[in-house]
Motif scaffolding. Structure first.
Motif, PDB file in Angstrom:
ATOM      1  N   SER A 142       1.218   5.222  -0.402  1.00 52.90           N
ATOM      2  CA  SER A 142       0.523   6.504  -0.445  1.00 52.90           C
ATOM      3  C   SER A 142       1.282   7.468  -1.351  1.00 52.90           C
ATOM      4  O   SER A 142       2.498   7.619  -1.240  1.00 52.90           O
ATOM      5  CB  SER A 142       0.392   7.093   0.962  1.00 52.90           C
ATOM      6  OG  SER A 142      -0.408   6.252   1.775  1.00 52.90           O
ATOM      7  N   ALA A 190      -8.391   0.706   0.173  1.00 51.37           N
ATOM      8  CA  ALA A 190      -7.413  -0.326  -0.174  1.00 51.37           C
ATOM      9  C   ALA A 190      -7.990  -1.718   0.060  1.00 51.37           C
ATOM     10  O   ALA A 190      -7.797  -2.634  -0.757  1.00 51.37           O
ATOM     11  CB  ALA A 190      -6.140  -0.130   0.652  1.00 51.37           C
ATOM     12  N   LEU A 196       0.867  -1.167   0.000  1.00 51.08           N
ATOM     13  CA  LEU A 196       0.000   0.000   0.000  1.00 51.08           C
ATOM     14  C   LEU A 196       0.907   1.221   0.000  1.00 51.08           C
ATOM     15  O   LEU A 196       1.564   1.514   0.996  1.00 51.08           O
ATOM     16  CB  LEU A 196      -0.903   0.021   1.239  1.00 51.08           C
ATOM     17  CG  LEU A 196      -1.696  -1.237   1.584  1.00 51.08           C
ATOM     18  CD1 LEU A 196      -2.609  -0.964   2.783  1.00 51.08           C
ATOM     19  CD2 LEU A 196      -2.486  -1.762   0.405  1.00 51.08           C
ATOM     20  N   LYS A 233      -1.087  -0.075   8.838  1.00 49.76           N
ATOM     21  CA  LYS A 233      -1.636  -0.599   7.587  1.00 49.76           C
ATOM     22  C   LYS A 233      -2.176  -2.010   7.796  1.00 49.76           C
ATOM     23  O   LYS A 233      -3.291  -2.333   7.377  1.00 49.76           O
ATOM     24  CB  LYS A 233      -0.571  -0.596   6.496  1.00 49.76           C
ATOM     25  CG  LYS A 233      -0.148   0.782   6.041  1.00 49.76           C
ATOM     26  CD  LYS A 233       0.903   0.701   4.947  1.00 49.76           C
ATOM     27  CE  LYS A 233       1.329   2.086   4.474  1.00 49.76           C
ATOM     28  NZ  LYS A 233       2.352   2.025   3.413  1.00 49.76           N
ATOM     29  N   TYR A 273      -7.394   3.138   5.155  1.00 48.95           N
ATOM     30  CA  TYR A 273      -7.132   2.102   4.164  1.00 48.95           C
ATOM     31  C   TYR A 273      -8.381   1.287   3.829  1.00 48.95           C
ATOM     32  O   TYR A 273      -8.267   0.175   3.297  1.00 48.95           O
ATOM     33  CB  TYR A 273      -5.990   1.209   4.652  1.00 48.95           C
ATOM     34  CG  TYR A 273      -4.708   1.980   4.829  1.00 48.95           C
ATOM     35  CD1 TYR A 273      -3.965   2.394   3.728  1.00 48.95           C
ATOM     36  CD2 TYR A 273      -4.263   2.351   6.097  1.00 48.95           C
ATOM     37  CE1 TYR A 273      -2.808   3.134   3.879  1.00 48.95           C
ATOM     38  CE2 TYR A 273      -3.101   3.091   6.259  1.00 48.95           C
ATOM     39  CZ  TYR A 273      -2.377   3.483   5.148  1.00 48.95           C
ATOM     40  OH  TYR A 273      -1.233   4.214   5.306  1.00 48.95           O
TER      41      TYR A 273
END
Length: 232
Positions: free
Chosen positions: A63, A143, A61, A164, A140
């Motif tokens: 950013s 995501a 992930l 995360k 998230y």
């Protein structure tokens, strides 16, 4: 479908041959999505061999960071982490989710304002707070929706950031392992990395540095600056 987040769908899938600045080449399967909760234009890059329904893909992930990813800024480690992730995921198979959450979710202009406050002595978290933001505003949920749409419910997470993993697990995904990235330290970002380790619980070993407030008394200087508006 995940039990704790709304369902999203894949809207477009295209193939993009990639060649990075240092010559590393790969091919990405680029996905866009419908129904993401934050309405932002996040994308997923499928890299390497498709691990299939029985595999456990490596997932990053990442950013968005215009200054680090595009301009090569050394004030952070985002550009080197992105470069590392592309190669490592290509080798093992998995997905890189490029998330439009600049400046830990505060946006590009406010991130640059935060840099100005860091130049006055605040650390990266204090600067966000001084601007009226949370220390880290990233969420998230989108995501998790993207991974669900891609059919990924069990993954290895390429990250030094425990938040995360915690957010993905809360959404209903299984994080089988958290795989650390390298420590991309330079004279310009050593204090920033040490602050992430000390205040953000990132699993980073930054030799010779502790979580800083670089200049004692700087908070008073910054308060005076903020009283007159945004940093110059």
């Amino acid at each position: 479908m995940l039990p704790h987040v709304p369902e999203a769908g894949i809207r477009t899938r295209i193939t993009v041959p990639m060649r990075l600045g240092d010559g590393f080449a790969t091919v990405a399967r680029v996905f866009t999505f419908d129904g993401l909760v934050d309405g932002r234009e996040h994308i997923a890059l499928g890299l390497g061999a498709d691990p299939g329904p029985d595999g456990t893909p490596l997932v990053r992930l990442h950013s968005e960071c215009l200054t680090g990813d595009v301009l090569g800024s050394q004030r952070c480690d985002c550009g080197p982490q992105l470069r590392e992730a592309v190669e490592r995921i290509t080798e093992t198979g998995g997905f890189l989710l490029y998330l439009r959450q600049e400046g830990r979710g505060i946006g590009l202009y406010d991130k640059l304002d935060a840099y100005a406050l860091q130049d006055l002595g605040l650390d990266t978290y204090e600067a966000n707070l001084a601007l009226g933001h949370g220390a880290d505003e990233r969420d998230y949920t989108a995501a998790a929706q993207m991974l669900d749409a891609l059919g990924v419910h069990r993954l290895q997470l390429l990250s030094n950031n425990p938040d995360k993993a915690a957010q993905l697990v809360a959404a209903g995904l299984t994080v089988a392992a958290r795989v650390p990235t390298a420590v991309h330290v330079s004279p310009a970002n050593a204090g920033y990395l040490a602050t992430k380790a000390g205040r953000g619980a990132h699993t980073l070993d930054v030799p010779g540095h502790v979580s800083p407030t670089e200049r004692p008394g700087a908070v008073g200087v910054v308060s005076d600056q903020l009283a007159g508006g945004r940093p110059a």
